[in-house]
Write an enzyme that holds these catalytic residues in place. Structure first.
Site, PDB file in Angstrom:
ATOM      1  CG  ASN A   9      -1.737   1.193   1.433  1.00 19.53           C
ATOM      2  OD1 ASN A   9      -1.823   2.025   0.528  1.00 19.53           O
ATOM      3  ND2 ASN A   9      -2.367   1.317   2.591  1.00 19.53           N
ATOM      4  CD1 TRP A  10       3.268   0.880  -2.985  1.00 18.21           C
ATOM      5  CD2 TRP A  10       3.373   2.119  -4.858  1.00 18.21           C
ATOM      6  NE1 TRP A  10       3.874   0.127  -3.961  1.00 18.21           N
ATOM      7  CE2 TRP A  10       3.959   0.852  -5.116  1.00 18.21           C
ATOM      8  CE3 TRP A  10       3.328   3.059  -5.889  1.00 18.21           C
ATOM      9  CZ2 TRP A  10       4.492   0.525  -6.368  1.00 18.21           C
ATOM     10  CZ3 TRP A  10       3.862   2.732  -7.125  1.00 18.21           C
ATOM     11  CH2 TRP A  10       4.434   1.471  -7.357  1.00 18.21           C
ATOM     12  CE  LYS A  11      -0.244   3.294   4.734  1.00 12.31           C
ATOM     13  NZ  LYS A  11      -0.228   3.435   6.173  1.00 12.31           N
ATOM     14  CG  HIS A  97      -5.849   1.918   5.314  1.00 14.09           C
ATOM     15  ND1 HIS A  97      -5.461   2.890   6.211  1.00 14.09           N
ATOM     16  CD2 HIS A  97      -4.802   1.082   5.174  1.00 14.09           C
ATOM     17  CE1 HIS A  97      -4.211   2.640   6.584  1.00 14.09           C
ATOM     18  NE2 HIS A  97      -3.789   1.560   5.969  1.00 14.09           N
ATOM     19  CD  GLU A  99      -3.094   5.573   6.740  1.00 13.70           C
ATOM     20  OE1 GLU A  99      -3.073   5.596   5.498  1.00 13.70           O
ATOM     21  OE2 GLU A  99      -2.162   5.102   7.423  1.00 13.70           O
ATOM     22  CD  GLU A 169      -3.494  -2.416   7.387  1.00 14.01           C
ATOM     23  OE1 GLU A 169      -2.397  -2.653   6.875  1.00 14.01           O
ATOM     24  OE2 GLU A 169      -4.128  -1.371   7.173  1.00 14.01           O
ATOM     25  N   GLY A 175       2.437   2.415  10.786  1.00 13.19           N
ATOM     26  CA  GLY A 175       3.372   3.523  10.615  1.00 13.19           C
ATOM     27  C   GLY A 175       4.060   3.939  11.901  1.00 13.19           C
ATOM     28  CB  SER A 214       5.266  -1.528  12.059  1.00  8.11           C
ATOM     29  OG  SER A 214       4.823  -0.187  12.245  1.00  8.11           O
ATOM     30  N   GLY A 235       2.806  -1.091   4.303  1.00 14.39           N
ATOM     31  CA  GLY A 235       2.827   0.333   3.986  1.00 14.39           C
ATOM     32  C   GLY A 235       4.251   0.789   3.703  1.00 14.39           C
ATOM     33  N   GLY A 236       4.868   1.405   4.696  1.00 17.37           N
ATOM     34  CA  GLY A 236       6.198   1.998   4.542  1.00 17.37           C
ATOM     35  C   GLY A 236       7.214   1.107   3.835  1.00 17.37           C
TER      36      GLY A 236
HETATM   37  P1  PGA Z   1       2.807   0.390   7.681  1.00 19.00           P
HETATM   38  O1  PGA Z   1       1.325   0.580   7.050  1.00 19.00           O
HETATM   39  O2  PGA Z   1       3.356  -0.886   7.107  1.00 19.00           O
HETATM   40  O3  PGA Z   1       3.563   1.599   7.205  1.00 19.00           O
HETATM   41  O4  PGA Z   1       2.644   0.340   9.156  1.00 19.00           O
HETATM   42  C1  PGA Z   1       0.487  -0.526   6.835  1.00 19.00           C
HETATM   43  C2  PGA Z   1      -0.813  -0.041   6.255  1.00 19.00           C
HETATM   44  O5  PGA Z   1      -1.300   1.003   6.681  1.00 19.00           O
HETATM   45  O6  PGA Z   1      -1.398  -0.694   5.353  1.00 19.00           O
END
Ligand code: PGA
Length: 252
Positions: A9-11, A97, A99, A169, A175, A214, A235-236
């Site tokens: 997930n590149w966000k 998600h 967010e 998640e 993050g 993470s 994510g990251g």
């Molecule tokens: P993260 O994000 O790996 O940066 O914690 C995961 C996500 O939000 O899908």
């Protein structure tokens, strides 16, 4: 055997040029990913066509969008419909998600609409659930996650449910560099599977349940070794081809 999936997930990161390079770097190293693992990348909307062009004629990585509209089409300025995503073509869409739930007020009601639009257009939803820190600390996490599942997935027909991928998640791990322990992940994944089975019986045995929060090369192997952890939503660490590939290479 259940499907194993690692989705990036590149966000809201990368320009189109950077996203194309990241895709090419992933393809360059893809031989290192064990057979049978499905890779998925979820770039921003603006990059989907270019990335799709690079992935053309490949089975993997699959292409996901990070969101879709709850409406079919029409006067909804700024929205992107599931039909548009299917026409790229995307095969998946991330929905629910934390967010999106937190910053854009996406409720279960809205998410049910979105999931239905996705399924009508042949997209597989990657449906995210998870509790915030206060909910875990007050021992509410199972209740929160079961409500998130019940309010959306329990409304689906079994034939549609079969296409759904679930991502657990924990919001406190996203993050933050703070990963759930593999025990915490396994406990919740097993709970999710048993809960889904209450409505969908044996079908829940085949539902891929991904862990997100993470997840990185140093902890992926331990998480993926757990029987109910079928991969990750990353994510990251998905923004670095080497890390993303190393995570995908972490299945025993
Ligand atoms: P993260 O994000 O790996 O940066 O914690 C995961 C996500 O939000 O899908």
């Amino acid at each position: 055997m259940r499907e194993k999936i690692v989705a990036g997930n590149w966000k809201m990161n990368t320009t189109i040029r950077e996203g194309k390079k990241l895709t090419e770097d992933i393809l360059r190293g893809i031989e290192s990913v064990p057979a049978g693992i499905t890779l998925v990348v979820a770039p921003p909307f603006t990059h989907l066509s270019s990335v799709s062009g690079i992935l053309k004629d490949r089975n993997t990585p699959g292409l996901a969008a990070q969101n879709c509209a709850s409406a079919d089409k029409g006067a909804f300025t700024g929205e992107v419909s599931a039909a548009m995503l299917a026409s790229v073509p995307c095969q998946y869409v991330i929905l629910g998600h934390s967010e999106r739930r937190e910053y854009y007020g996406e409720t279960s009601e809205i998410l049910l609409e979105k999931i239905q639009r996705a399924l009508e257009n042949g997209l597989r939803p990657i449906f995210c659930v998870g509790e915030v820190l206060e909910e875990r600390e007050s021992d509410m996490h199972f209740q929160v996650v079961s409500s998130q599942l019940r309010e959306v997935l329990f409304r689906l027909d079994p034939d549609d449910f079969k296409k759904v991928i679930v991502a657990y998640e924990p919001v406190w791990a996203i993050g933050t560099g703070k990963t759930a322990t593999s025990e915490q992940a396994q406990e919740m994944h097993a709970f999710i599977r048993a809960f889904l089975a209450e409505s969908f019986g044996d079908l829940a045995e085949s539902t891929p349940i991904l862990y997100g929060g993470s997840c990185k090369p140093s902890n992926a192997a331990e998480l993926f070794a757990r029987p109910d952890v079928d991969g990750g939503l990353i994510g990251g660490a998905s923004l670095k081809a080497d890390d993303f590939l190393a995570i995908a290479g972490s299945f025993a």
